[in-house]
Scaffold this active site. Structure first.
Site, short mmCIF file in Angstrom:
data_model
loop_
_atom_site.label_atom_id
_atom_site.label_comp_id
_atom_site.label_asym_id
_atom_site.label_seq_id
_atom_site.Cartn_x
_atom_site.Cartn_y
_atom_site.Cartn_z
N GLY A 15 0.95 -1.24 0.06
CA GLY A 15 0.14 0.00 -0.22
C GLY A 15 0.89 1.20 0.03
CG ASN A 116 4.94 -6.84 8.60
OD1 ASN A 116 5.92 -7.31 8.91
ND2 ASN A 116 4.10 -6.26 9.19
CB THR A 144 3.58 0.09 6.77
OG1 THR A 144 2.13 -0.16 7.34
CG2 THR A 144 4.40 -0.03 8.25
CB ILE A 145 -0.31 4.17 6.78
CG1 ILE A 145 -1.30 3.20 6.53
CG2 ILE A 145 0.39 5.05 5.67
CD1 ILE A 145 -2.53 3.74 5.96
CG ASP A 146 -1.24 -0.62 8.45
OD1 ASP A 146 -2.25 -0.15 8.67
OD2 ASP A 146 -1.32 -1.45 7.58
CD GLU A 247 -8.83 -1.87 7.77
OE1 GLU A 247 -9.43 -1.39 7.01
OE2 GLU A 247 -7.62 -1.94 7.76
CG LEU A 303 -9.77 9.95 1.48
CD1 LEU A 303 -11.24 10.70 2.13
CD2 LEU A 303 -9.69 10.89 0.41
CD GLN A 304 -6.98 5.46 6.77
OE1 GLN A 304 -7.12 5.40 8.13
NE2 GLN A 304 -8.14 5.02 6.35
NE ARG A 305 -3.54 3.51 0.04
CZ ARG A 305 -3.81 2.10 -0.38
NH1 ARG A 305 -3.77 1.35 0.36
NH2 ARG A 305 -4.21 1.93 -1.55
#
Length: 408
Positions: A15, A116, A144-146, A247, A303-305
């Site tokens: 992503g 990952n 990664t945004i995560d 989510e 949108l958040q990324r």
């Protein structure tokens, strides 16, 4: 450091983020400074490389202005992919094709910017290189945004996404309190197993904004009945209730809340369940259980990324630093490594880099510490950890009132 490596290749995978191109710019700038003559980009990651699809980056990044524009452009400029390499012990075909292509291009170092699953690619390629005694060096650059990569204090991409989420929550709270009617707004944030992004919503709370009322992360079991009780109680105290959920929130038995809907959850190429719908399910649940209340759910989705207009300058600079450090690691003879960010100081905030073994990172998820999670919120420790990462605003190049973007 003058390069003993003539040519390099770099790709982006998984992503996108608002700053993934800053890491690409960091790899390019460091390689060029080191004297590499061939700097190639994989079109759509390893999948495109297998199709012999590459871009000569020296022909498109001609000036310092081009590099600066690339740094502030969201999403993957080279294109991305979600391609899972098989184990080489099971199928050598793609490995033989990849290494033949590396030989044809006289590649000395291979850089992969991703999360990952991308680090899994670096692990497999570096392991195969060791088996066949290939001199090519393989380096992973984190993205990664995560924020769920192990062995790094945080991941490039997270700070900007966190800044966007916190900003969106502040603005949403202002909007929700306009009407004097009982209403519940549920904001769904990305995060399958790790709730770092959702935790960033806590930064919205300040003296000028009450922030979200409830925050739920996937690290702890979600109880719909308890959620409903909290919402009901809050609705009696104030006319507007804002809840932020990951989510990936799930029940105590392991089922994702999004799976409770009739549509369930599909899976991607890596076998991961594709999360979406938890907010919509809870919206329906609240409407059914609290007659007459107004309830709506909002899903920020991609949108958040990709919000470069709300990017963190700190995040951009650290993404560039990670790319540059990756090149330095390869020039120093390292391979099978991933660049990790280290927090050298909290006040004032300072960040450095180090190399970590890819085997200690690939396929391992870093989750929010349980001691940072409360019943329906997060602690100040979580806020203190995230806040330095959202600082600073880039000087975007504007054109006709809109940010100008780099396009290959």
């Amino acid at each position: 450091m003058q390069s003993s490596i003539k040519n390099i290749v770099v790709g982006q995978s998984g992503g996108p983020t608002a700053v993934i191109n800053a890491s690409l710019a960091g790899v390019f700038a460091a390689a060029k400074k080191a004297g590499c003559t061939g700097i190639y980009g994989m079109n759509h990651g390893i999948k495109g490389f297998l199709r012999n699809e590459i871009t000569d980056l020296t022909k498109v990044l001609k000036t310092d202005a081009d590099i600066e524009l690339l740094k502030c452009t969201p999403a993957s400029a080279l294109g991305s992919c979600r391609y899972k390499l098989p184990e080489y012990t099971e199928d050598k075909t793609p490995y033989e094709a990849i290494f033949a292509r590396l030989t044809d291009l006289d590649i000395g170092a291979f850089f992969y910017i991703g999360g990952n699953d991308s680090m899994d690619t670096i692990k497999k390629l570096s392991d195969y290189a060791s088996v066949i005694k290939s001199p090519v060096r393989f380096i992973g650059v984190p993205k990664t945004i995560d924020n769920d990569l192990a062995c790094t204090d945080h991941s490039p991409g997270f700070g900007s996404a966190a800044k966007y989420i916190a900003t969106a929550v502040r603005e949403l709270v202002c909007d929700c309190r306009v009407y004097d009617v009982e209403a519940v707004t549920i904001l769904e944030i990305m995060g399958r197993n790790a709730g770092w992004l959702t935790a960033s919503a806590a930064l919205a709370k300040a003296s000028d904004n009450e922030g979200a009322d409830l925050i739920y992360l996937p690290e702890t079991p979600f109880e719909p009945e308890a959620f409903l009780q909290k919402v009901t109680a809050l609705a009696k105290e104030k006319h507007s209730v804002v809840a932020v959920i990951s989510e990936g929130i799930r029940l105590a038995d392991g089922r994702f809340v999004c799976e409770l809907s009739s549509q369930g959850a599909a899976t991607d190429a890596f076998g991961h369940k594709m999360m979406s719908g938890a907010g919509k399910y809870l919206e329906t649940y609240v409407k059914q259980m609290i007659p007459g209340i107004k309830c709506r759910s909002i899903e920020l989705s991609t949108l958040q990324r990709c919000a470069s207009h709300a990017a963190s300058l700190t995040d951009i600079n650290e993404a560039f630093l990670a790319g540059s450090a990756g090149v330095q690691a390869a020039l120093s003879g390292e391979t099978g490594k991933v660049i990790a960010l280290t927090r050298l100081s909290q006040e004032p905030y300072q960040c450095g880099t180090e190399s970590a073994d890819v085997h200690s990172i690939a396929n391992i998820e870093k989750k929010v510490p349980l001691e940072w999670i409360t019943d329906g919120y997060v602690t100040e420790e979580a806020v203190d950890y995230i806040r330095p990462l959202i600082q600073g605003e880039p000087a975007l190049r504007m054109e006709a009132g809109l940010p100008r973007l780099f396009k290959l």
